[in-house]
Design a protein around this motif. Structure first.
Motif, mmCIF file in Angstrom:
data_model
loop_
_atom_site.group_PDB
_atom_site.id
_atom_site.type_symbol
_atom_site.label_atom_id
_atom_site.label_comp_id
_atom_site.label_asym_id
_atom_site.label_seq_id
_atom_site.Cartn_x
_atom_site.Cartn_y
_atom_site.Cartn_z
ATOM 1 N N ALA A 1 0.811 -1.285 0.131
ATOM 2 C CA ALA A 1 0.064 0.130 0.059
ATOM 3 C C ALA A 1 0.832 1.313 -0.004
ATOM 4 O O ALA A 1 2.092 1.264 0.560
ATOM 5 N N ASP A 2 0.408 2.245 -0.618
ATOM 6 C CA ASP A 2 1.103 3.528 -0.759
ATOM 7 C C ASP A 2 0.202 4.716 -0.698
ATOM 8 O O ASP A 2 -1.032 4.367 -0.929
ATOM 9 N N VAL A 3 0.659 5.853 -0.593
ATOM 10 C CA VAL A 3 -0.321 7.167 -0.867
ATOM 11 C C VAL A 3 0.352 7.927 -1.953
ATOM 12 O O VAL A 3 1.421 8.097 -2.226
ATOM 13 N N ILE A 4 -0.595 8.211 -2.706
ATOM 14 C CA ILE A 4 -0.195 9.146 -3.631
ATOM 15 C C ILE A 4 -1.249 10.529 -3.598
ATOM 16 O O ILE A 4 -2.386 10.530 -3.288
ATOM 17 N N SER A 5 -0.453 11.742 -3.535
ATOM 18 C CA SER A 5 -0.827 12.925 -3.218
ATOM 19 C C SER A 5 -0.459 14.146 -4.313
ATOM 20 O O SER A 5 0.607 14.128 -4.415
ATOM 21 N N LEU A 6 -1.340 14.827 -4.855
ATOM 22 C CA LEU A 6 -1.089 15.862 -5.664
ATOM 23 C C LEU A 6 -1.991 17.132 -5.391
ATOM 24 O O LEU A 6 -3.108 17.153 -4.955
ATOM 25 N N ASN A 7 -1.263 18.270 -5.414
ATOM 26 C CA ASN A 7 -1.799 19.565 -5.215
ATOM 27 C C ASN A 7 -1.632 20.379 -6.461
ATOM 28 O O ASN A 7 -0.622 20.320 -7.261
ATOM 29 N N PRO A 8 -2.386 21.524 -6.532
ATOM 30 C CA PRO A 8 -2.423 22.449 -7.448
ATOM 31 C C PRO A 8 -1.002 23.066 -7.846
ATOM 32 O O PRO A 8 -0.528 23.359 -8.952
ATOM 33 N N PHE B 1 -10.162 7.314 -1.558
ATOM 34 C CA PHE B 1 -9.880 8.928 -1.672
ATOM 35 C C PHE B 1 -9.937 9.263 -0.179
ATOM 36 O O PHE B 1 -11.099 9.532 0.505
ATOM 37 N N VAL B 2 -8.748 9.784 0.409
ATOM 38 C CA VAL B 2 -8.571 10.474 1.807
ATOM 39 C C VAL B 2 -8.820 11.904 1.787
ATOM 40 O O VAL B 2 -9.611 12.521 2.566
ATOM 41 N N ARG B 3 -8.446 12.609 0.457
ATOM 42 C CA ARG B 3 -9.075 13.945 0.318
ATOM 43 C C ARG B 3 -9.067 14.273 -1.221
ATOM 44 O O ARG B 3 -8.501 13.580 -2.157
ATOM 45 N N GLY B 4 -10.084 15.255 -1.569
ATOM 46 C CA GLY B 4 -10.182 15.739 -2.805
ATOM 47 C C GLY B 4 -11.035 14.740 -3.732
ATOM 48 O O GLY B 4 -11.898 14.131 -3.051
ATOM 49 N N GLN B 5 -10.535 14.798 -5.055
ATOM 50 C CA GLN B 5 -11.305 14.138 -5.919
ATOM 51 C C GLN B 5 -10.865 13.771 -7.320
ATOM 52 O O GLN B 5 -9.574 14.541 -7.565
ATOM 53 N N GLY B 6 -11.087 12.654 -8.042
ATOM 54 C CA GLY B 6 -10.424 12.375 -9.300
ATOM 55 C C GLY B 6 -11.617 11.609 -9.849
ATOM 56 O O GLY B 6 -12.594 11.111 -9.501
ATOM 57 N N LEU B 7 -11.340 11.615 -11.373
ATOM 58 C CA LEU B 7 -12.456 10.908 -12.211
ATOM 59 C C LEU B 7 -11.849 9.762 -12.940
ATOM 60 O O LEU B 7 -10.889 9.727 -13.617
ATOM 61 N N THR C 1 -5.693 12.928 -2.238
ATOM 62 C CA THR C 1 -4.690 12.307 -1.773
ATOM 63 C C THR C 1 -5.630 10.810 -1.553
ATOM 64 O O THR C 1 -6.482 10.801 -1.470
ATOM 65 N N CYS C 2 -4.851 9.784 -2.159
ATOM 66 C CA CYS C 2 -5.273 8.456 -2.237
ATOM 67 C C CYS C 2 -4.507 7.471 -1.663
ATOM 68 O O CYS C 2 -3.409 7.621 -1.870
ATOM 69 N N ILE C 3 -5.040 6.409 -1.168
ATOM 70 C CA ILE C 3 -4.185 5.243 -0.572
ATOM 71 C C ILE C 3 -4.556 4.192 -1.770
ATOM 72 O O ILE C 3 -5.629 4.012 -2.386
ATOM 73 N N ARG C 4 -3.580 3.523 -2.131
ATOM 74 C CA ARG C 4 -3.307 2.868 -3.404
ATOM 75 C C ARG C 4 -2.956 1.233 -2.809
ATOM 76 O O ARG C 4 -1.804 1.441 -1.823
#
Length: 186
Positions: free
Chosen positions: A73-80, A106-112, A151-154
Motif C-alpha cells: 500500500a502507498d499514498v499518492i497525493s497531488l496539489n495544484p 480517496f482520503v482527500r479531494g477528488q478524481g475521475l 490524496t489516495c491510498i493505493r
C-alpha cells in the motif's frame, strides 16, 4: 458529490445516465465487477505524511490485504502547486489495463475514473470517502484535472506498484474531460 455518468461510445459528448445516488452507483458498478464503497475518513492534519495516512487507515488496509491478497500500500497525493502536475495528468489519461486490480481510497479531494465496458464508458467522479476497486483487465483511465487536489491510498498485489499496459485506443480523447464533468458533479 460522487457522480456516475454513463456514456455510449457512439455519442461521447453527452451522458445518457447521470446519478449521485451512491447505492445506485455501487449497484451499476457491481454489474461489471467494480467494487465501490464509501468509508469514513479520519481527521488528519493538512501536512500529514504518507506514513501518518497509512497508519490512520491501517485497520482498513490490513482488512483489504487479507481479503484480496494485496501485498503493498502507498499514498499518492497531488496539489495544484505541483510543478509536474501536467506530466502526472498525462500519464494516466490514455486508456490502459492492469494485470491486477486498481484500488484507490480517496482520503482527500477528488478524481475521475473512466471505465470502458463494451460500447459504454462509465465516468465516476470519486470524492473523499470513496473506495473504488477496478478489476484487472478492465479498460480504463484516470483524469485528475488541470489543478489536481487529492490524496489516495493505493493497494497492490504487485509489490512494484502501478504497471499499465496501454491499449492504443483513442476513446479517452473523445469523451468529456474532468473540467466538464466536474461541473456536472457540482
Amino acid at each position: 458529490m460522487t457522480t456516475l455518468s454513463i456514456f455510449d461510445q457512439s455519442v461521447p459528448e453527452s451522458p445518457r445516465v447521470v446519478t449521485e445516488d451512491s447505492g445506485k452507483i455501487a449497484n451499476l458498478l457491481a454489474e461489471h465487477g467494480v467494487r465501490f464503497e464509501q468509508w469514513s475518513t479520519r481527521e488528519l492534519p493538512a501536512d500529514a505524511s504518507s506514513d501518518d495516512i497509512l497508519q490512520a487507515y491501517s485497520g482498513e488496509i490490513q482488512a483489504l490485504k487479507a481479503e484480496c491478497g494485496f501485498q503493498a500500500a502507498d499514498v499518492i497525493s497531488l496539489n495544484p502547486d505541483n510543478p509536474q502536475k501536467e506530466a502526472f495528468r498525462q500519464k494516466f489519461l490514455d486508456e490502459h489495463v492492469h494485470s491486477e486490480d486498481e484500488v484507490r481510497f480517496f482520503v482527500r479531494g477528488q478524481g475521475l475514473f473512466y471505465l470502458h465496458f463494451g460500447d459504454q464508458v462509465y465516468a465516476i467522479m470519486c470524492q473523499k470517502n470513496d473506495l473504488i476497486s477496478v478489476p484487472d483487465g478492465t479498460r480504463h483511465w484516470f483524469d485528475m484535472g488541470p489543478e489536481p487536489a487529492f490524496t489516495c491510498i493505493r493497494l497492490f498485489t504487485n509489490p512494484e506498484g502501478w504497471v499499465a499496459d496501454f491499449t492504443g485506443e483513442d476513446i479517452a480523447s473523445r469523451l468529456p474531460r474532468y473540467e466538464r464533468l466536474a461541473g456536472v458533479a457540482g
